[in-house]
Structures are given as structure tokens and as C-alpha cells.
Motif scaffolding. Sequence first.
Motif, mmCIF file in Angstrom:
data_model
loop_
_atom_site.group_PDB
_atom_site.id
_atom_site.type_symbol
_atom_site.label_atom_id
_atom_site.label_comp_id
_atom_site.label_asym_id
_atom_site.label_seq_id
_atom_site.Cartn_x
_atom_site.Cartn_y
_atom_site.Cartn_z
ATOM 1 N N GLY A 234 -20.970 -26.207 22.596
ATOM 2 C CA GLY A 234 -19.887 -25.522 21.916
ATOM 3 C C GLY A 234 -18.791 -25.158 22.899
ATOM 4 O O GLY A 234 -18.916 -25.393 24.102
ATOM 5 N N GLN A 235 -17.737 -24.543 22.385
ATOM 6 C CA GLN A 235 -16.578 -24.223 23.211
ATOM 7 C C GLN A 235 -16.741 -22.909 23.970
ATOM 8 O O GLN A 235 -15.970 -22.633 24.901
ATOM 9 C CB GLN A 235 -15.310 -24.147 22.341
ATOM 10 C CG GLN A 235 -15.110 -22.842 21.578
ATOM 11 C CD GLN A 235 -16.050 -22.674 20.390
ATOM 12 O OE1 GLN A 235 -16.823 -23.566 20.042
ATOM 13 N NE2 GLN A 235 -15.975 -21.515 19.747
ATOM 14 N N GLY A 236 -17.729 -22.120 23.599
ATOM 15 C CA GLY A 236 -17.989 -20.864 24.289
ATOM 16 C C GLY A 236 -17.366 -19.671 23.594
ATOM 17 O O GLY A 236 -16.331 -19.784 22.943
ATOM 18 N N THR A 237 -18.016 -18.528 23.752
ATOM 19 C CA THR A 237 -17.491 -17.273 23.216
ATOM 20 C C THR A 237 -17.684 -16.184 24.269
ATOM 21 O O THR A 237 -18.736 -16.086 24.898
ATOM 22 C CB THR A 237 -18.177 -16.902 21.882
ATOM 23 O OG1 THR A 237 -17.556 -15.732 21.335
ATOM 24 C CG2 THR A 237 -19.668 -16.643 22.046
ATOM 25 N N GLN A 238 -16.638 -15.386 24.474
ATOM 26 C CA GLN A 238 -16.662 -14.380 25.539
ATOM 27 C C GLN A 238 -17.418 -13.138 25.084
ATOM 28 O O GLN A 238 -17.175 -12.603 23.995
ATOM 29 C CB GLN A 238 -15.231 -13.991 25.929
ATOM 30 C CG GLN A 238 -15.133 -12.889 26.973
ATOM 31 C CD GLN A 238 -15.591 -13.345 28.349
ATOM 32 O OE1 GLN A 238 -15.209 -14.418 28.806
ATOM 33 N NE2 GLN A 238 -16.406 -12.521 29.018
ATOM 34 N N VAL A 239 -18.317 -12.683 25.934
ATOM 35 C CA VAL A 239 -19.001 -11.400 25.737
ATOM 36 C C VAL A 239 -18.667 -10.523 26.936
ATOM 37 O O VAL A 239 -18.912 -10.909 28.082
ATOM 38 C CB VAL A 239 -20.521 -11.584 25.619
ATOM 39 C CG1 VAL A 239 -21.219 -10.220 25.626
ATOM 40 C CG2 VAL A 239 -20.865 -12.354 24.352
ATOM 41 N N THR A 240 -18.105 -9.357 26.663
ATOM 42 C CA THR A 240 -17.746 -8.423 27.725
ATOM 43 C C THR A 240 -18.440 -7.098 27.455
ATOM 44 O O THR A 240 -18.285 -6.519 26.368
ATOM 45 C CB THR A 240 -16.231 -8.209 27.794
ATOM 46 O OG1 THR A 240 -15.581 -9.469 28.016
ATOM 47 C CG2 THR A 240 -15.865 -7.258 28.931
ATOM 48 N N VAL A 241 -19.215 -6.646 28.438
ATOM 49 C CA VAL A 241 -19.925 -5.373 28.321
ATOM 50 C C VAL A 241 -19.286 -4.407 29.314
ATOM 51 O O VAL A 241 -19.415 -4.557 30.533
ATOM 52 C CB VAL A 241 -21.419 -5.526 28.610
ATOM 53 C CG1 VAL A 241 -22.135 -4.193 28.374
ATOM 54 C CG2 VAL A 241 -22.017 -6.624 27.747
ATOM 55 N N SER A 242 -18.590 -3.430 28.781
ATOM 56 C CA SER A 242 -17.844 -2.509 29.642
ATOM 57 C C SER A 242 -17.565 -1.217 28.892
ATOM 58 O O SER A 242 -17.381 -1.217 27.674
ATOM 59 C CB SER A 242 -16.526 -3.153 30.079
ATOM 60 O OG SER A 242 -15.739 -2.229 30.819
ATOM 61 N N SER A 243 -17.527 -0.121 29.657
ATOM 62 C CA SER A 243 -17.168 1.163 29.067
ATOM 63 C C SER A 243 -15.674 1.413 29.201
ATOM 64 O O SER A 243 -15.173 2.439 28.751
ATOM 65 C CB SER A 243 -17.974 2.278 29.728
ATOM 66 O OG SER A 243 -17.792 2.256 31.125
#
Length: 119
Positions: free
Chosen positions: A110-119
Amino acid sequence: QVQLVESGGGLVQPGGSLRLSCTASGSIVSNNVMAWYRQAPGKQRELVAAIGSMNSTNYADSVKDRFTISRNNTKNTVYLQMNSLKPEDTAVYYCKLVQWIGVTRDEYWGQGTQVTVSS
């Protein structure tokens, strides 16, 4: 040919949850494995979890007990439920399909999906 479309990425606080989905379309056969990989900036792409057509699963040690991979064969969709997310889970998540037709092995991304874990 097979196309994979991911969805469900986004920004989440540490300790939160996200659910990724990946739907495959095209010439799909039943003998396949679907998987999630991720790639963080400056790092190599790594396997997160994989699931076979008979629902056998495999997880990276870093996500065991936090992430769950599942699939719906009727919808040709694989899911990744991500709980207790950590900043180090931040990455682009890619869906991969590997299938075998006789002795011929094909793989698709797939083309990818961004996951960002941040406060």
C-alpha cells in the motif's frame, strides 16, 4: 494486479489507540498472507504483524500484547488495532499482501499511512 488502500492513521497521544485498515482489490487469491510494516524516519522498514489466510498470526516483540492484527476475508481487509501507543510507535505504516498462485509468489504494498504518537 492488486491494489491496497490503507486508512486510519493520525495523531494520537501516548497511551491512546488507533485502528488501521487495509483493503485489497483486484486479482486476489485465497492463499495469501497480509501484514503491516512500519518505517520510522532514518530507520529500516520493519515487520509489525502478519496474518495468514487461516488466521495464524505473528508479531514483532515490540508490539506484542499491545497490537492485534485481524482480517475479514469476505471484505479482503486486514486491520491493526493499536493500543497503549508509545512515541516510538510513530512511523509510516504500510500494508503488504503476499500471495501464491502455484509456485509464483507476488507481493504488493500500500501507499502507507502516517501514525504519530505525541503529546
